[in-house]
Design a protein around this motif. Sequence first.
Motif, PDB file in Angstrom:
ATOM      1  N   MET A  34     -51.782 -49.231 -83.023  1.00  0.00           N
ATOM      2  CA  MET A  34     -51.967 -47.957 -83.719  1.00  0.00           C
ATOM      3  C   MET A  34     -51.155 -46.857 -83.054  1.00  0.00           C
ATOM      4  O   MET A  34     -50.903 -46.913 -81.846  1.00  0.00           O
ATOM      5  CB  MET A  34     -53.436 -47.521 -83.648  1.00  0.00           C
ATOM      6  N   THR A  35     -50.814 -45.847 -83.848  1.00  0.00           N
ATOM      7  CA  THR A  35     -50.268 -44.632 -83.258  1.00  0.00           C
ATOM      8  C   THR A  35     -51.382 -43.984 -82.442  1.00  0.00           C
ATOM      9  O   THR A  35     -52.546 -44.372 -82.540  1.00  0.00           O
ATOM     10  CB  THR A  35     -49.807 -43.634 -84.340  1.00  0.00           C
ATOM     11  N   ARG A  36     -51.051 -42.976 -81.699  1.00  0.00           N
ATOM     12  CA  ARG A  36     -52.069 -42.264 -80.922  1.00  0.00           C
ATOM     13  C   ARG A  36     -53.072 -41.544 -81.827  1.00  0.00           C
ATOM     14  O   ARG A  36     -54.157 -41.194 -81.404  1.00  0.00           O
ATOM     15  CB  ARG A  36     -51.418 -41.298 -79.953  1.00  0.00           C
ATOM     16  N   GLU A  37     -52.697 -41.353 -83.097  1.00  0.00           N
ATOM     17  CA  GLU A  37     -53.605 -40.726 -84.065  1.00  0.00           C
ATOM     18  C   GLU A  37     -54.490 -41.762 -84.758  1.00  0.00           C
ATOM     19  O   GLU A  37     -55.338 -41.410 -85.568  1.00  0.00           O
ATOM     20  CB  GLU A  37     -52.807 -39.949 -85.117  1.00  0.00           C
ATOM     21  N   VAL A  84     -56.673 -42.759 -70.435  1.00  0.00           N
ATOM     22  CA  VAL A  84     -56.467 -44.130 -69.970  1.00  0.00           C
ATOM     23  C   VAL A  84     -57.656 -44.947 -70.452  1.00  0.00           C
ATOM     24  O   VAL A  84     -58.808 -44.549 -70.276  1.00  0.00           O
ATOM     25  CB  VAL A  84     -56.371 -44.201 -68.426  1.00  0.00           C
ATOM     26  N   LEU A  85     -57.358 -46.082 -71.062  1.00  0.00           N
ATOM     27  CA  LEU A  85     -58.424 -46.914 -71.594  1.00  0.00           C
ATOM     28  C   LEU A  85     -58.043 -48.379 -71.422  1.00  0.00           C
ATOM     29  O   LEU A  85     -56.976 -48.812 -71.852  1.00  0.00           O
ATOM     30  CB  LEU A  85     -58.629 -46.601 -73.084  1.00  0.00           C
ATOM     31  N   ASP A  86     -58.889 -49.129 -70.745  1.00  0.00           N
ATOM     32  CA  ASP A  86     -58.761 -50.574 -70.631  1.00  0.00           C
ATOM     33  C   ASP A  86     -60.175 -51.101 -70.451  1.00  0.00           C
ATOM     34  O   ASP A  86     -60.715 -51.129 -69.354  1.00  0.00           O
ATOM     35  CB  ASP A  86     -57.871 -50.977 -69.464  1.00  0.00           C
ATOM     36  N   GLU A  87     -60.781 -51.471 -71.567  1.00  0.00           N
ATOM     37  CA  GLU A  87     -62.178 -51.887 -71.536  1.00  0.00           C
ATOM     38  C   GLU A  87     -62.390 -53.094 -72.433  1.00  0.00           C
ATOM     39  O   GLU A  87     -61.841 -53.160 -73.530  1.00  0.00           O
ATOM     40  CB  GLU A  87     -63.066 -50.738 -72.007  1.00  0.00           C
ATOM     41  N   GLU A  88     -63.180 -54.027 -71.951  1.00  0.00           N
ATOM     42  CA  GLU A  88     -63.600 -55.173 -72.759  1.00  0.00           C
ATOM     43  C   GLU A  88     -65.080 -55.014 -73.057  1.00  0.00           C
ATOM     44  O   GLU A  88     -65.851 -54.608 -72.193  1.00  0.00           O
ATOM     45  CB  GLU A  88     -63.378 -56.488 -72.009  1.00  0.00           C
ATOM     46  N   LEU A  89     -65.478 -55.330 -74.304  1.00  0.00           N
ATOM     47  CA  LEU A  89     -66.880 -55.274 -74.657  1.00  0.00           C
ATOM     48  C   LEU A  89     -67.199 -56.281 -75.746  1.00  0.00           C
ATOM     49  O   LEU A  89     -66.351 -56.587 -76.588  1.00  0.00           O
ATOM     50  CB  LEU A  89     -67.295 -53.864 -75.085  1.00  0.00           C
ATOM     51  N   ASP A  90     -68.405 -56.803 -75.692  1.00  0.00           N
ATOM     52  CA  ASP A  90     -68.883 -57.707 -76.739  1.00  0.00           C
ATOM     53  C   ASP A  90     -69.239 -56.875 -77.960  1.00  0.00           C
ATOM     54  O   ASP A  90     -69.782 -55.767 -77.831  1.00  0.00           O
ATOM     55  CB  ASP A  90     -70.110 -58.485 -76.257  1.00  0.00           C
ATOM     56  N   TYR A  91     -68.932 -57.417 -79.138  1.00  0.00           N
ATOM     57  CA  TYR A  91     -69.112 -56.645 -80.359  1.00  0.00           C
ATOM     58  C   TYR A  91     -69.320 -57.600 -81.528  1.00  0.00           C
ATOM     59  O   TYR A  91     -69.021 -58.790 -81.420  1.00  0.00           O
ATOM     60  CB  TYR A  91     -67.864 -55.782 -80.609  1.00  0.00           C
ATOM     61  N   GLN A 111     -48.599 -43.605 -70.532  1.00  0.00           N
ATOM     62  CA  GLN A 111     -47.226 -44.092 -70.641  1.00  0.00           C
ATOM     63  C   GLN A 111     -46.993 -44.939 -71.892  1.00  0.00           C
ATOM     64  O   GLN A 111     -45.856 -45.152 -72.289  1.00  0.00           O
ATOM     65  CB  GLN A 111     -46.830 -44.914 -69.409  1.00  0.00           C
ATOM     66  N   SER A 112     -48.061 -45.452 -72.486  1.00  0.00           N
ATOM     67  CA  SER A 112     -47.882 -46.347 -73.633  1.00  0.00           C
ATOM     68  C   SER A 112     -47.548 -45.553 -74.886  1.00  0.00           C
ATOM     69  O   SER A 112     -48.068 -44.468 -75.112  1.00  0.00           O
ATOM     70  CB  SER A 112     -49.130 -47.210 -73.854  1.00  0.00           C
ATOM     71  N   GLN A 113     -46.683 -46.140 -75.687  1.00  0.00           N
ATOM     72  CA  GLN A 113     -46.282 -45.510 -76.946  1.00  0.00           C
ATOM     73  C   GLN A 113     -47.406 -45.603 -77.977  1.00  0.00           C
ATOM     74  O   GLN A 113     -47.579 -44.726 -78.805  1.00  0.00           O
ATOM     75  CB  GLN A 113     -45.026 -46.196 -77.477  1.00  0.00           C
ATOM     76  N   TYR A 114     -48.170 -46.677 -77.906  1.00  0.00           N
ATOM     77  CA  TYR A 114     -49.227 -46.944 -78.875  1.00  0.00           C
ATOM     78  C   TYR A 114     -50.565 -47.126 -78.173  1.00  0.00           C
ATOM     79  O   TYR A 114     -50.636 -47.193 -76.956  1.00  0.00           O
ATOM     80  CB  TYR A 114     -48.917 -48.230 -79.657  1.00  0.00           C
TER      81      TYR A 114
END
Length: 125
Positions: A34-37, A84-91, A111-114
């Motif tokens: 996804m875009t940042r939006e 900054v987001l790096d999370e794993e979760l059960d869903y 730093q990530s584009q997406y």
Amino acid sequence: MTSSPTFSDPNLLDWLEQQTPDQLDNAPFGVVRMTREGVVVAYCKSESHITGIDPAYAVGKYYFTQIAPCANNMMVAAKYAQPVLDEELDYILTYVCEPVKVTLRLLKSPQSQYQYFLVNRKFVD
């Protein structure tokens, strides 16, 4: 990292950023870029197989309201407000598919584009 990254690989975001949309189709788990939006720019075949949503339909739409409103909540969508987001979760995905138990991985960095919404099936039906 090789052409077959693992879902929990600590360098997965870097790998994802280097892949074309066609290359993302080869990931062994579902990938939504996804875009940042929050507008979908790539919806890989594995994700389509899990959800039943056609990639051509998904691209260009806002992910959390038009594609996966079941994830438009504090547990998932709201977390993308973090820099900054790096999370794993059960869903459990429930929108247009039968309920599917999955592990989600939410990825994004300054730093990530997406930003990325990754889906790994937990159980075989």
